[in-house]
Design a protein around this motif. Structure first.
Motif, PDB file in Angstrom:
ATOM      1  N   TYR A 179      21.236  26.118  26.498  1.00 34.66           N
ATOM      2  CA  TYR A 179      21.341  24.683  26.807  1.00 34.66           C
ATOM      3  C   TYR A 179      20.285  24.282  27.846  1.00 34.66           C
ATOM      4  CZ  TYR A 179      25.942  24.562  24.508  1.00 34.66           C
ATOM      5  OH  TYR A 179      26.979  24.635  23.604  1.00 34.66           O
ATOM      6  N   ALA A 235      20.731  26.536  19.376  1.00 32.83           N
ATOM      7  CA  ALA A 235      22.034  27.065  19.806  1.00 32.83           C
ATOM      8  C   ALA A 235      22.629  27.828  18.623  1.00 32.83           C
ATOM      9  CB  ALA A 235      22.944  25.908  20.211  1.00 32.83           C
ATOM     10  N   LEU A 267      24.733  31.263  26.315  1.00 32.52           N
ATOM     11  CA  LEU A 267      24.701  29.941  25.701  1.00 32.52           C
ATOM     12  C   LEU A 267      24.225  28.896  26.711  1.00 32.52           C
ATOM     13  CD1 LEU A 267      25.401  28.388  23.096  1.00 32.52           C
ATOM     14  CD2 LEU A 267      27.683  28.043  24.014  1.00 32.52           C
TER      15      LEU A 267
END
Lengths: 473, 473
Positions: B352, B274, B348
């Protein structure tokens, strides 16, 4: 003794499963070192990028000012290089702590000392840096050398030592062994020593190689030796425990279960109990309380903002504004800046209290660490990798001192709204952090080595007593 | 036949004092950890409620200030926790406790307990009831299973039983049933008491939900232990000696419980990292400034907005506008930054999801990873629950940001900026309210891991069936 040593070493290395087990340990150690090196490299790249960007930004501002003074450029509404509130007020300069000597040993995300702080004329007291990372990734901690040394190496040693005598008893060859002119205690001691050397050599060699490769010019020999001594004491404790258990165990299954129970007690249960006890005796800093205190101070200062501004200029009449400025400049210079100074003065005791709580907790953990050799080795490793809260206190004291000089340098121009000059840029204070005092740092390290030596001595006493009376049945 | 073998196994195990001792220790450990968890949960709930109330009061009491500065002062929110967190704290130590909702930026979790608490940074120890149940219960299941058949083989009991016509599958099935009962004796009461405590401490109106979540959590743990018990017996069926069986079982335990979770974190870090908050904000900032997909950057949009506003109100200068252009500008800026942020956030979320897929892949090799994920999800302490809270907080932030911009638009005229809002304006912002989703929502997010656990159980049973078919005395 030498022939026995050689013979046992040969038998050990030729035993089925030993070479693959050591190869797995080696591979896991290399993986741990690689992860530590990756983190270190990323951290250094981030620091280098921030420092380069900061230097380029200030060089650009200086060039812009030179062009402005020479009449070669015109000033826009924003981004002025001569108005301090635009040029330097919120420009966070990257302040880097002195590098840790053995940073490669740990890839921990949560570190008390920030790798980099961007500090400006404004307050440095903000929330902790928020993160977008899925915390599931941090749940188990990183796969680094610290993990290999504290978790895996004792487990591998347990696999290699649980049957040093019990197996002979199980196979009925213990009597024969005892009749060969050596006591069972001597044979067990040599076997344990061989296994100790094997595990220590694998993990230690990888750690030394990693430190040499990644910490060129930074790693100090004493720090490396201290860590190797800690590793040796921790592994030595497990060897001594294996000797004590083997002296009594009738079969290898019982011995392995007994050793595993000790591992669970010292690596899983004792740290949990210690953590609970330390949390009660020396609680961590109250972060939510800190946030509330921060906002309370900020709100209070906002409500008294006219009073704060008046008090600031009354105390520093030489800094009274020489020009009106637009409404933005007026707000930032005459309201926000005095409030920032007042905020820092009010919040400093809260921040110091939080840091004291961190140090108290670390001290309590060190005191309790003899109950768990793995915990003691973990604390030693993290300390050498730069993770001690005392290092943070030292660094933040330097940051505060630098910020005071930085404010002292620019404050007269900022608060009075006088224009910056090229000389102001050329004479900017530099940040030169001091390393921690050697006595304090080595005091901690020696204390942790002592915490590792204590369980070793107890385990050795138990093993010596048990092995002395160990028989073939 | 299976029943007779199971009863015999149960009787033998209950006669063994060591097992009674181990069971009692496990029962006490789970209960002690749950009691400590209750204390922590209760304290954390009180602290959180105090924090939320104080933060709201500070918002109201911030004094007169500019609406946009009030938006930067912002609101603090903290995620509520279900009472099952006392048994399974999940990500609590590693996820931020608070969100600061301020102008312009999507919030990210900050104030992570593990960054302040050194006892959490050591990464040693298992402190929660759920972790003890999974890790130590798993170890007990594996070791009991690993010794189940091989000891009968070593003592000759197996030869005798097979000679008397006992079918190998019935022998192994009886062992499985008997040992599962043995395991359930200490663990079922411990789990039952923990569930009762969680139900007792549940918030009004959530008791049924807590019970349903708790039962699913315990079902996942039950599947994990059953799978490990079956795998242990399968090892025992093929092992030549109890020593070999134990080493294999312990190796499996180390791989499943110690190595696999860290391997998952390492793989995630390597293949789907991330971005840091700075990188995320830099990318969003670049898109904001430069535009994307044919949309111009902010500066060009601002020029167009100025022209459009002047045209709409039929004036030629911003100063002549009958409304505050600053408010219009801020509203447009927030709308554009929201659009840019949604685009970055979608990326993002993709990261994940990639991380979740990697973890799912590791869970194929480690049922512990799957069981822990289900337990965290059912306790409301997984990343999915945190993200849902984060998204609700972001929606709230956008709402109150809009309120502040509208205030600015109404209070100033032309291109003026300075104006102050007061307590009545702050009170017009409704407090943030959040409801934790129900068990169905949580189950939907953990269905994959639950399915994997079931598959692990089936695979272990299949392995046991195959190993039993080849059972030799």
């Amino acid at each position: 003794m030498r022939p026995l040593w050689r013979q046992e070493a040969r038998l050990f290395l030729r035993a089925p499963g030993v070479a693959p087990l050591l190869a797995v340990l080696f591979a896991l150690s290399v993986l741990g070192a690689w992860n530590g090196a990756q983190r270190l490299e990323a951290e250094r790249a981030r620091i280098a990028e921030a420092v380069a960007a900061d230097q380029a930004a200030f060089a650009r501002k200086r060039d812009q000012l030179v062009a402005l003074e020479a009449g070669r450029a015109q000033e826009g509404q924003f981004g002025s290089a001569r108005k301090a509130h635009q040029a330097v007020m919120s420009a966070g300069r990257p302040l880097v702590p002195p590098p840790a000597e053995l940073g490669v040993l740990s890839a921990a995300e949560a570190r008390p000392t920030p790798d980099l702080l961007a500090v400006s004329l404004l307050t440095r007291h903000r929330d902790q840096q928020p993160t977008l990372d899925d915390p599931t990734n941090r749940l188990d901690g990183p796969f680094d050398l610290s993990f290999v040394a504290t978790w895996l190496a004792p487990l591998f040693l347990l696999f290699l030592t649980y049957d040093v005598l019990a197996r002979d008893r199980e196979q009925g060859s213990a009597g024969l062994l005892a009749s060969q002119g050596r006591t069972l205690a001597a044979i067990a001691a040599v076997r344990l020593a061989v296994r100790f050397v094997a595990v220590f050599a694998v993990v230690g060699a990888v750690a030394v190689a990693a430190a040499v490769v990644t910490e060129a010019g930074r790693a100090s020999l004493p720090a490396l030796l201290a860590w190797l001594a800690g590793l040796a004491l921790c592994l030595g404790t497990w060897c001594a425990l294996a000797g004590a258990v083997n002296a009594r165990a009738r079969n290898s299954a019982s011995a392995s279960l007994a050793l595993l129970s000790i591992w669970i007690a010292t690596c899983l249960l004792a740290p949990a109990v210690i953590s609970a006890a330390v949390g009660a005796v020396a609680p961590p800093p109250d972060r939510l309380g800190g946030v509330l205190a921060m906002r309370e101070i900020e709100s209070g200062l906002n409500r008294r903002r006219a009073e704060v501004t008046a008090a600031y200029y009354a105390a520093r009449p030489q800094n009274r504004p020489v020009r009106q400025g637009d409404e933005y400049e007026h707000y930032f210079v005459t309201e926000m800046f005095p409030r920032t100074l007042a905020f820092d003065a009010a919040f400093a005791p809260v921040a110091a209290g939080m840091d004291r709580a961190r140090v108290r907790q670390a001290e309590a953990l060190r005191w309790a660490s003899p109950a768990s050799p793995s915990l003691a080795l973990k604390l030693l490793t993290e300390d050498l990798a730069g993770g001690a809260p005392e290092r943070r206190v030292r660094y933040l004291a330097d940051v505060d001192a630098w910020q005071a000089r930085w404010r002292g340098h620019f404050e007269p121009k900022l608060a009075s709204m006088r224009f910056l000059t090229v000389e102001d840029y050329d004479r900017m204070p530099r940040f030169e952090p001091r390393p921690e005092a050697a006595a304090a740092r080595w005091g901690r390290i020696v204390a942790l080595l002592g915490a590792l030596a204590l369980p070793l001595l107890l385990a050795l006493a138990w093993a010596w007593r048990a092995l002395r009376s160990a028989g073939p049945l | 036949m299976i029943g007779s073998v199971a009863r015999r196994e149960l009787a033998l195990q209950l006669r063994d004092g060591r097992l009674l001792m181990t069971g009692a220790v496990l029962l006490l450990a789970v209960l002690a950890a749950t009691a400590a968890g209750w204390f922590q949960f209760d304290r954390a709930r009180a602290e959180r409620e105090h924090f939320i109330a104080e933060a709201r009061q500070q918002w109201l009491d911030q004094g007169a200030r500019h609406p946009h500065r009030a938006a930067h002062f912002g609101a603090y929110v903290a995620m509520p926790q279900l009472s099952l967190a006392m048994f399974e704290p999940g990500l609590r130590p590693f996820a931020g406790q608070t969100l600061w909702l301020e102008a312009h930026d999507r919030p990210a979790f900050a104030n992570i307990p593990s960054e302040d608490d050194l006892t959490l940074q050591t990464g040693l120890g298992v402190a929660s009831g759920s972790a003890i149940l999974q890790m130590l219960g798993g170890l007990l299941a594996l070791t009991l299973g690993a010794l189940a058949i091989v000891r009968d083989r070593e003592s000759g009991v197996l030869r005798l039983a097979l000679a008397q016509g006992v079918r190998p599958r019935a022998w192994a099935g009886g062992k499985l049933l008997g040992l599962a009962t043995v395991l359930a004796l200490p663990l079922a009461p411990a789990a039952g008491l923990a569930l009762a405590a969680a139900a007792f401490a549940a918030a009004p109106g959530t008791r049924f939900d807590i019970l349903a979540r708790g039962l699913l959590l315990l079902a996942a743990d039950g599947l994990l232990l059953l799978a490990l018990l079956a795998a242990g017996i399968a090892i025992s069926a093929v092992a030549r000696s109890s020593r070999g069986a134990l080493v294999a079982a312990l190796g499996l335990w180390v791989g499943v419980f110690v190595l696999a979770p860290r391997a998952a974190a390492t793989l995630v870090e390597r293949f789907a990292p991330a971005p840091t908050l700075q990188v995320y904000q830099k990318a969003a900032g670049q898109a904001f400034d430069e535009g994307y997909g044919g949309k111009p950057g902010y500066a060009a949009q601002l020029k167009a907005l100025e022209a459009e506003t002047l045209r709409r109100y039929g004036v030629t200068r911003l100063d002549d506008l009958p409304v505050g252009f600053s408010g219009i500008r801020m509203r447009h800026m927030d709308a554009w930054s929201t659009e840019v942020d949604d685009r970055e956030y979608a990326r993002l979320l993709g990261i994940y999801e990639a991380q979740a897929r990697i973890r799912m892949g590791v869970a194929v090799a480690s049922p512990f990873v799957a069981a822990r994920s289900v337990a965290q999800g059912m306790a409301g302490m997984d990343w999915a629950h945190h993200r849902r809270f984060l998204e609700a907080a972001e929606a709230y932030r956008r709402g109150f940001g809009l309120q502040m911009n509208t205030l600015l638009e109404r209070r100033v005229r032309g291109s003026r900026w300075e104006t102050d809002g007061d307590r009545s304006d702050w009170a017009a912002v409704a407090p943030f309210r959040y409801e934790t989703p129900g068990v169905g929502w949580a189950l939907a997010r953990q269905a994959g891991f639950l399915g994997l656990l079931a598959a692990w159980c089936l695979a272990a049973f299949a392995a046991l069936a195959i190993a039993t078919r080849r059972l030799r005395p």
